[in-house]
Design an enzyme around this catalytic site. Sequence first.
Site, PDB file in Angstrom:
ATOM      1  N   ASP A 104       0.761  -1.275  -0.088  1.00 35.03           N
ATOM      2  CA  ASP A 104      -0.079   0.144  -0.140  1.00 35.03           C
ATOM      3  C   ASP A 104       1.113   1.332  -0.001  1.00 35.03           C
ATOM      4  O   ASP A 104       1.813   1.316   0.783  1.00 35.03           O
ATOM      5  CB  ASP A 104      -0.895  -0.015   1.291  1.00 35.03           C
ATOM      6  CG  ASP A 104      -1.786   1.064   1.385  1.00 35.03           C
ATOM      7  OD1 ASP A 104      -2.639   1.437   0.680  1.00 35.03           O
ATOM      8  OD2 ASP A 104      -1.613   2.073   2.294  1.00 35.03           O
TER       9      ASP A 104
ATOM     10  N   ASP B 148     -16.344   1.703 -28.526  1.00 33.92           N
ATOM     11  CA  ASP B 148     -16.791   3.073 -27.523  1.00 33.92           C
ATOM     12  C   ASP B 148     -17.945   3.533 -28.402  1.00 33.92           C
ATOM     13  O   ASP B 148     -18.517   4.534 -28.233  1.00 33.92           O
ATOM     14  CB  ASP B 148     -15.908   3.928 -27.017  1.00 33.92           C
ATOM     15  CG  ASP B 148     -15.098   4.626 -28.083  1.00 33.92           C
ATOM     16  OD1 ASP B 148     -15.197   4.355 -29.335  1.00 33.92           O
ATOM     17  OD2 ASP B 148     -14.828   5.845 -27.712  1.00 33.92           O
TER      18      ASP B 148
ATOM     19  N   GLU C  85       1.463  -0.593  -4.920  1.00 30.77           N
ATOM     20  CA  GLU C  85       0.420   0.510  -5.390  1.00 30.77           C
ATOM     21  C   GLU C  85       0.967   2.154  -5.442  1.00 30.77           C
ATOM     22  O   GLU C  85       0.993   2.599  -4.350  1.00 30.77           O
ATOM     23  CB  GLU C  85      -0.794   0.757  -4.286  1.00 30.77           C
ATOM     24  CG  GLU C  85      -1.766   1.662  -4.801  1.00 30.77           C
ATOM     25  CD  GLU C  85      -2.365   2.639  -3.417  1.00 30.77           C
ATOM     26  OE1 GLU C  85      -3.358   3.180  -3.385  1.00 30.77           O
ATOM     27  OE2 GLU C  85      -1.748   2.627  -2.195  1.00 30.77           O
TER      28      GLU C  85
END
Length: 512
Positions: free
Chosen positions: A264, A453, A294
């Site tokens: 983290d 898209d 992260e």
Amino acid sequence: MKKSFLYLLSLILVINVTLVGCVFSPNKKDNFPPVSRNNETILQAFYWEMGEAGYPKEETDLWLFLAQKAPELSEVGFTAVWLPPANKAMGGKRDVGYATYDLWDLGEFNQKGTVRTKYGTKEELENAITALHNDGIKVYYDAVLNHRMGADSTETVKLSPYSPDKPGQTIKAWTKLAFPGRKNKYSDFQWNWQCFDGADWDESTRTSGKFLFEGKSWDYTFIWNDDYLMGADVDYENHKVQKDVTNWGNWIINEIGFDGFRLDAVKHIDYRFINQFITDVQKNSNKDVFFVGEAWIENVDDLVGYLNTVNNEDLKVFDFPLRSAFADMINGTDMRTLQNVGLVNKEGYKNRAVTFVDNHDTNRDGKDPGIYRRKYQAYAYILTREHGIPVVYWKDYYIYGMKNELDKLLEVRKYYAYGPGYEVDNNDEDVYSYVRAGLDEVEGDGLVLMISDGESEEIISKRINSRQPNTTFYDYTGHVQGNIITDERGYGNFKVRKSENEGWSVWVPVIE
Ligand code: CA
Ligand code: CA
């Protein structure tokens, strides 16, 4: 005449039904190609609001629930789960886990008003790990090493003349952690202000600030002066701290049975320590320990810079730059960009990427809706890609009702997403396509991915080299009906619908 016409009609109907049956029959498990290599796929087994009112009751005992779910998760193709922080945090059993109090308390000691954590007891955790291992699933620990919160008592601490706030003055800081409930089990190391560089709270005046302690300097970070994030910031230049945290890492892998770590807030931790921690834990285990950091950096060159700064080949990072491209897809983007965005497309770093669409931070109730449109297109991208280890987010899978469609993509990943990946040369603003050639030694794997898209709802056809000559393909998602047969060079006219809700197709070989 009329009778024979009816007969003909019924014959056509029968043939049609048979053909439709053919189109769908490959969905049956006995028609899958054999799984020759196991594609890695991670499940992020939590979200911020898990266990709160309005969310499934059974998730309040996550360790018990995961043990039950292990066979099902394995069957669909998950090879690893990323668990939430499993140690005691400041908020006791209501704490999601990111306010680290005691790393050595995995729900075993009466601390912070509770023995168990939000997710259960240490014994339940160990049982879950055993159950997951029995089904071939690895288990990753979410290690929150940057800071400590919920100290047992305060200390009077003099601040550095270089402290951003109150330089040279004295504050009362929450920095004493004695872990009274644990009574030195596993580790007799107790923390005081010397284990930290600084804090954000002065109890004597009840004011916040950014306080650097006397004789301390912020640790080395990739982005200059980025050490401080929150709470009491751990000083990883302190050798006793280094030793205790490294001992803990070894214990988590070798005694508790985890197979890796999610680190983290890793860019706020001394990169020299991160490198050393990874090296030491890897060296002390006979597993190939997995590490994903992260490092929330959305610019790909900066993310590469971060990896180069830590300089440890065992460290992977989440592909935040790729996720930015998925965020751009929400309101429409040039789909051609998808062939070169993110760490997963960066030469030399493709295998350092852990790809994802949303997580507990990017999607949180009342704060951030995350990738709220064209999310399947994003998942189709990461789950079929040659490089990167994809993560599926529990909240998408179980809470947002995406399980059925995601299961199809997970099956695609498990059975078909093998062999070299190829970009096609005719992507455009609305359609991105990508080919997996399959493995030479396996009959019936490989795929052609198409995502769009667009919004016109029309079906677009593209001439694509599938790398598989004379092969019959069908769309595993079921969005486009019918078969496509490739020519002797592997080309076929593959199709996708320009549609928000059906704008992804994965063409896979029909196996007789
Ligand atoms: Ca320091
Ligand atoms: Ca820090």
